[in-house]
Design a protein around this motif. Structure first.
Motif, PDB file in Angstrom:
ATOM      1  N   GLN A   1       0.846  -1.177   0.000  1.00 51.98           N
ATOM      2  CA  GLN A   1       0.000   0.000   0.000  1.00 51.98           C
ATOM      3  C   GLN A   1       0.884   1.230   0.000  1.00 51.98           C
ATOM      4  O   GLN A   1       1.924   1.252   0.646  1.00 51.98           O
ATOM      5  CB  GLN A   1      -0.912   0.027   1.214  1.00 51.98           C
ATOM      6  CG  GLN A   1      -1.958  -1.067   1.164  1.00 51.98           C
ATOM      7  CD  GLN A   1      -3.010  -0.850   2.219  1.00 51.98           C
ATOM      8  OE1 GLN A   1      -3.047   0.162   2.897  1.00 51.98           O
ATOM      9  NE2 GLN A   1      -3.904  -1.815   2.363  1.00 51.98           N
TER      10      GLN A   1
ATOM     11  N   LYS B   1     -10.873   9.074  -3.412  1.00 50.02           N
ATOM     12  CA  LYS B   1     -12.172   8.451  -3.182  1.00 50.02           C
ATOM     13  C   LYS B   1     -12.548   7.673  -4.433  1.00 50.02           C
ATOM     14  O   LYS B   1     -12.221   8.074  -5.545  1.00 50.02           O
ATOM     15  CB  LYS B   1     -13.235   9.498  -2.884  1.00 50.02           C
ATOM     16  CG  LYS B   1     -12.986  10.233  -1.585  1.00 50.02           C
ATOM     17  CD  LYS B   1     -14.095  11.200  -1.271  1.00 50.02           C
ATOM     18  CE  LYS B   1     -13.811  11.890   0.054  1.00 50.02           C
ATOM     19  NZ  LYS B   1     -14.904  12.776   0.437  1.00 50.02           N
TER      20      LYS B   1
ATOM     21  N   THR C   1      -7.219  -3.412  -4.521  1.00 51.38           N
ATOM     22  CA  THR C   1      -6.773  -2.088  -4.120  1.00 51.38           C
ATOM     23  C   THR C   1      -6.370  -1.327  -5.369  1.00 51.38           C
ATOM     24  O   THR C   1      -5.687  -1.871  -6.244  1.00 51.38           O
ATOM     25  CB  THR C   1      -5.584  -2.178  -3.137  1.00 51.38           C
ATOM     26  OG1 THR C   1      -5.996  -2.929  -1.995  1.00 51.38           O
ATOM     27  CG2 THR C   1      -5.121  -0.805  -2.704  1.00 51.38           C
TER      28      THR C   1
ATOM     29  N   SER D   1      -3.856   5.216  -2.257  1.00 50.47           N
ATOM     30  CA  SER D   1      -4.432   3.898  -2.547  1.00 50.47           C
ATOM     31  C   SER D   1      -5.804   3.816  -1.886  1.00 50.47           C
ATOM     32  O   SER D   1      -6.083   4.518  -0.920  1.00 50.47           O
ATOM     33  CB  SER D   1      -3.531   2.777  -2.036  1.00 50.47           C
ATOM     34  OG  SER D   1      -3.441   2.806  -0.632  1.00 50.47           O
ATOM     35  N   GLN D   2      -6.646   2.964  -2.446  1.00 45.33           N
ATOM     36  CA  GLN D   2      -7.991   2.779  -1.903  1.00 45.33           C
ATOM     37  C   GLN D   2      -8.434   1.341  -2.146  1.00 45.33           C
ATOM     38  O   GLN D   2      -8.369   0.858  -3.277  1.00 45.33           O
ATOM     39  CB  GLN D   2      -8.971   3.746  -2.572  1.00 45.33           C
ATOM     40  CG  GLN D   2     -10.382   3.660  -2.069  1.00 45.33           C
ATOM     41  CD  GLN D   2     -10.522   4.126  -0.639  1.00 45.33           C
ATOM     42  OE1 GLN D   2      -9.965   5.134  -0.255  1.00 45.33           O
ATOM     43  NE2 GLN D   2     -11.263   3.385   0.164  1.00 45.33           N
TER      44      GLN D   2
END
Length: 184
Positions: A26, A50, A149, A162-163
């Motif tokens: 990440q 987002k 991710t 990162s999300q």
């Protein structure tokens, strides 16, 4: 497994069970910021990312990516090219873990000054990106639910955000038609 080259400018396909080179990692802006600042190089800003409007049909995952820097300008390629500016990590079945996927390596698009965008804190930029981790020929349809991710790179090729995402396969119109055809 080795990627199969299709010629200059073509996509490279790789059937993989382990995911991309970024899988399991990440982006950690605070650690990156400290290391880069100590070297005397300008560190990337902290970035809020987002993910909205996630759609998954068993083959393609699409999502709207929204980004905003928190503490300084962010240099972005306004195109947000999938697998180059926005990467998808390991795609897994929500219940069983890792599944075979197709990973596409994209030759870097030409970086032209007209594609550079400098985003200031307080402003947002968004774009819809699409990934195709599953295919009829190599992997068949993907599982009912997937998670992965998404990683964002700056124009300078640094990971800045990162999300984690999760998506459930949308019901297919063909499945309903086939079930209705068998009933009198």
């Amino acid at each position: 497994m080795n990627p199969v080259g299709l010629g200059p400018g073509a996509l490279l396909l790789l059937v993989a069970c382990a995911g991309s080179p970024t899988s399991g990692k990440q982006a950690r802006p605070s650690l990156v910021r400290e290391a880069v600042s100590d070297a005397g190089i300008q560190a990337p800003p902290r970035v809020v990312m987002k993910v909205q409007d996630i759609h998954y049909d068993g083959f393609t995952i699409s999502a709207r990516i929204l980004v905003s820097p928190e503490d300084g300008p962010l240099r972005l390629d306004r195109r947000l090219v999938p697998e180059f500016d926005v990467e998808i990590g390991l795609v897994a079945d929500c219940e069983r873990g890792s599944v075979p996927t197709i990973h596409m390596d994209v030759f870097p698009p030409l970086e032209r000054p007209k594609n550079l965008m400098v985003l200031e804190p307080g402003y947002w930029y968004g774009r819809t990106v699409r990934f195709m981790p599953f295919d009829d020929h190599f992997t068949n349809i993907g599982p009912e639910c997937v998670e992965a991710t998404l990683y964002l790179r700056s124009f300078d090729r640094q990971f800045v955000a990162s999300q984690h995402i999760q998506a459930v396969r949308s019901p297919s119109l063909d499945d309903g038609a086939q079930q209705d055809a068998g009933t009198p």
